[in-house]
Design an enzyme around this catalytic site. Structure first.
Site, PDB file in Angstrom:
ATOM      1  N   ASN A 136      59.447 -15.022  18.786  1.00 58.59           N
ATOM      2  CA  ASN A 136      58.202 -14.974  19.767  1.00 58.59           C
ATOM      3  C   ASN A 136      58.590 -14.033  20.842  1.00 58.59           C
ATOM      4  O   ASN A 136      59.663 -14.428  21.764  1.00 58.59           O
ATOM      5  CB  ASN A 136      58.177 -16.537  20.113  1.00 58.59           C
ATOM      6  CG  ASN A 136      56.990 -16.666  21.180  1.00 58.59           C
ATOM      7  OD1 ASN A 136      56.391 -15.770  21.479  1.00 58.59           O
ATOM      8  ND2 ASN A 136      57.253 -17.707  21.844  1.00 58.59           N
ATOM      9  N   TRP A 137      58.198 -13.066  21.018  1.00 58.22           N
ATOM     10  CA  TRP A 137      58.446 -11.935  22.156  1.00 58.22           C
ATOM     11  C   TRP A 137      57.831 -12.402  23.387  1.00 58.22           C
ATOM     12  O   TRP A 137      58.086 -11.671  24.586  1.00 58.22           O
ATOM     13  CB  TRP A 137      58.064 -10.722  21.951  1.00 58.22           C
ATOM     14  CG  TRP A 137      59.218  -9.987  20.906  1.00 58.22           C
ATOM     15  CD1 TRP A 137      60.173 -10.520  20.221  1.00 58.22           C
ATOM     16  CD2 TRP A 137      59.225  -8.699  20.597  1.00 58.22           C
ATOM     17  NE1 TRP A 137      61.023  -9.510  19.531  1.00 58.22           N
ATOM     18  CE2 TRP A 137      60.236  -8.372  19.545  1.00 58.22           C
ATOM     19  CE3 TRP A 137      58.307  -7.536  20.462  1.00 58.22           C
ATOM     20  CZ2 TRP A 137      60.600  -7.200  18.768  1.00 58.22           C
ATOM     21  CZ3 TRP A 137      58.534  -6.272  19.903  1.00 58.22           C
ATOM     22  CH2 TRP A 137      59.681  -6.125  19.206  1.00 58.22           C
ATOM     23  N   LYS A 138      57.013 -13.369  23.260  1.00 61.61           N
ATOM     24  CA  LYS A 138      56.396 -13.972  24.563  1.00 61.61           C
ATOM     25  C   LYS A 138      55.681 -12.634  25.367  1.00 61.61           C
ATOM     26  O   LYS A 138      55.246 -11.551  24.666  1.00 61.61           O
ATOM     27  CB  LYS A 138      57.342 -14.786  25.367  1.00 61.61           C
ATOM     28  CG  LYS A 138      58.121 -15.686  24.769  1.00 61.61           C
ATOM     29  CD  LYS A 138      58.742 -16.712  25.885  1.00 61.61           C
ATOM     30  CE  LYS A 138      59.525 -17.556  24.933  1.00 61.61           C
ATOM     31  NZ  LYS A 138      59.887 -18.748  25.728  1.00 61.61           N
ATOM     32  N   HIS A 166      51.858 -23.291  21.810  1.00 58.00           N
ATOM     33  CA  HIS A 166      53.191 -23.196  22.310  1.00 58.00           C
ATOM     34  C   HIS A 166      53.055 -23.928  23.822  1.00 58.00           C
ATOM     35  O   HIS A 166      52.295 -23.849  24.539  1.00 58.00           O
ATOM     36  CB  HIS A 166      53.546 -21.692  22.537  1.00 58.00           C
ATOM     37  CG  HIS A 166      54.635 -21.298  22.967  1.00 58.00           C
ATOM     38  ND1 HIS A 166      55.346 -21.738  24.457  1.00 58.00           N
ATOM     39  CD2 HIS A 166      56.006 -21.043  22.108  1.00 58.00           C
ATOM     40  CE1 HIS A 166      56.740 -21.334  24.120  1.00 58.00           C
ATOM     41  NE2 HIS A 166      57.185 -21.192  23.003  1.00 58.00           N
ATOM     42  N   GLU A 226      54.377 -23.166  26.615  1.00 54.55           N
ATOM     43  CA  GLU A 226      53.974 -22.412  27.731  1.00 54.55           C
ATOM     44  C   GLU A 226      52.488 -22.291  27.715  1.00 54.55           C
ATOM     45  O   GLU A 226      51.855 -22.220  28.823  1.00 54.55           O
ATOM     46  CB  GLU A 226      54.611 -21.096  27.720  1.00 54.55           C
ATOM     47  CG  GLU A 226      56.168 -21.379  27.962  1.00 54.55           C
ATOM     48  CD  GLU A 226      56.916 -20.263  27.227  1.00 54.55           C
ATOM     49  OE1 GLU A 226      56.442 -19.263  26.713  1.00 54.55           O
ATOM     50  OE2 GLU A 226      58.434 -20.386  27.496  1.00 54.55           O
ATOM     51  N   GLU A 231      59.341 -27.789  19.304  1.00 58.90           N
ATOM     52  CA  GLU A 231      60.347 -27.215  20.298  1.00 58.90           C
ATOM     53  C   GLU A 231      60.252 -28.137  21.258  1.00 58.90           C
ATOM     54  O   GLU A 231      59.330 -28.241  22.274  1.00 58.90           O
ATOM     55  CB  GLU A 231      59.324 -26.031  20.731  1.00 58.90           C
ATOM     56  CG  GLU A 231      59.224 -24.824  19.626  1.00 58.90           C
ATOM     57  CD  GLU A 231      58.992 -23.524  20.345  1.00 58.90           C
ATOM     58  OE1 GLU A 231      59.781 -22.593  19.771  1.00 58.90           O
ATOM     59  OE2 GLU A 231      58.155 -23.299  21.020  1.00 58.90           O
ATOM     60  N   GLY A 258      64.337 -21.939  26.590  1.00 57.66           N
ATOM     61  CA  GLY A 258      64.827 -20.870  27.525  1.00 57.66           C
ATOM     62  C   GLY A 258      65.831 -21.587  28.618  1.00 57.66           C
ATOM     63  O   GLY A 258      66.195 -20.720  29.603  1.00 57.66           O
ATOM     64  N   SER A 294      66.172 -22.377  22.479  1.00 55.08           N
ATOM     65  CA  SER A 294      67.584 -22.261  22.725  1.00 55.08           C
ATOM     66  C   SER A 294      68.336 -21.881  21.427  1.00 55.08           C
ATOM     67  O   SER A 294      69.339 -22.145  21.473  1.00 55.08           O
ATOM     68  CB  SER A 294      68.354 -22.738  23.756  1.00 55.08           C
ATOM     69  OG  SER A 294      67.531 -22.941  24.948  1.00 55.08           O
ATOM     70  N   GLY A 325      64.014 -15.935  23.365  1.00 54.99           N
ATOM     71  CA  GLY A 325      64.948 -14.915  24.045  1.00 54.99           C
ATOM     72  C   GLY A 325      65.926 -14.076  23.099  1.00 54.99           C
ATOM     73  O   GLY A 325      65.975 -12.882  23.207  1.00 54.99           O
TER      74      GLY A 325
HETATM   75  C1  PEP Z   1      60.254 -20.093  22.346  1.00 53.06           C
HETATM   76  O1  PEP Z   1      59.669 -19.977  23.510  1.00 53.06           O
HETATM   77  O2  PEP Z   1      59.392 -20.533  21.428  1.00 53.06           O
HETATM   78  C2  PEP Z   1      61.441 -20.257  22.296  1.00 53.06           C
HETATM   79  C3  PEP Z   1      62.100 -21.005  21.460  1.00 53.06           C
HETATM   80  O3  PEP Z   1      62.311 -19.707  23.370  1.00 53.06           O
HETATM   81  P1  PEP Z   1      63.992 -19.743  23.458  1.00 53.06           P
HETATM   82  O4  PEP Z   1      64.403 -19.577  21.942  1.00 53.06           O
HETATM   83  O5  PEP Z   1      64.136 -18.578  24.532  1.00 53.06           O
HETATM   84  O6  PEP Z   1      64.497 -21.003  23.952  1.00 53.06           O
END
Ligand code: PEP
Length: 252
Positions: free
Chosen positions: A10-12, A93, A95, A164, A170, A209, A231
């Site tokens: 997921n490049w956000k 998600h 976010e 998640e 993150g 993470s 990330g």
């Molecule tokens: C995400 O945003 O879906 C995610 C898992 O981010 P990260 O791996 O950076 O925690």
């Protein structure tokens, strides 16, 4: 694992056309990692170009609107995503839930719109730190699933769930492996209740993470069917290390 592990980046809101080099490198490596289903969800602006550059991996979106089209300035419909080359979309998600106040009913409507347009869907759920500390994590996730998942005949084959924990995204922090196992088990039980036999094959991804250093142990947890990676998906080097960990798991 009954089905191939699924590793989704997921490049956000990261990436301009310069990032296509990473997508190309990931796609090239996918050729020798066929035991893993690999996909990227770049920003909307890169979906078409990523699809053109990468022939083996899946390419998808990070969100869609509930409507097929209309007066919704700045939004994008599932049919438009499909037209741009997307094969799936992420919905719900944390976010989006936080930044855009998306509720479970919105997430469900988005998932249904995506399915109607012929896209596969990754539905995200996860508890906050306060909810986990209060011992409510499984209850919160069960409620999110009940409210967010599309239901109906034939849906299960197009569906992936991503667990998640909000506090792990993150932050470099992850739940214990036992906590991941307990949550994935409780999600599996719920999917079996909702979808019957078909629920057994719905992949449940862990996200939050995931890094090259912890991917193997997380992917080895029962009922973890892959990972949603933020990330660490931004460079081919770190993302592919996670894909390789999934391939090793698929070999065992
Ligand atoms: C995400 O945003 O879906 C995610 C898992 O981010 P990260 O791996 O950076 O925690």
């Amino acid at each position: 694992m009954a089905v191939r592990p699924y590793i989704v980046g997921n490049w956000k809101m990261h990436g301009t056309r310069a990032m296509l080099a990473e997508a190309r490198a990931i796609d090239r490596a996918a050729e020798r990692l066929i035991k893993v289903e690999v996909a990227l969800a770049p920003p909307f602006t890169l979906i078409h170009a990523t699809r053109n550059e990468a022939s083996l991996i899946g390419v998808g979106a990070q969100d869609c609107h509930t409507a097929e089209g209309g007066a919704h300035t700045g939004d994008i419909s599932a049919a438009m995503l499909k037209d741009a080359g997307a094969g799936f979309t992420i919905v719900g998600h944390s976010e989006r839930r936080a930044d855009h106040d998306e509720k479970d009913a919105d997430v469900k409507a988005k998932a249904e719109a995506a399915l109607a347009a012929g896209l596969n869907v990754i539905v995200c759920v996860g508890e906050t730190e306060a909810e986990r500390d209060a011992g409510k994590a499984e209850k919160v996730v069960a409620k999110q699933l009940a409210g967010s998942l599309p239901t109906g005949e034939g849906v299960a084959g197009s569906l992936t769930v991503a667990y998640e924990p909000v506090w792990a995204i993150g932050t470099g922090r992850t739940p214990t492996l036992d906590d991941i196992a307990a949550m994935h088990h409780s999600i599996r039980v719920m999917l079996n209740q909702l979808f019957g036999e078909a629920g057994a094959d719905i992949r449940i991804l862990y996200g939050g993470s995931v890094k090259p250093g912890n991917a193997s142990e997380i992917l080895a947890v029962e009922d973890v069917g892959g990972a949603l990676v933020g990330g660490a998906s931004l460079t081919a080097e770190s993302f592919l290390a996670i894909v390789v960990a999934a391939a090793e798991k698929a070999d065992t």
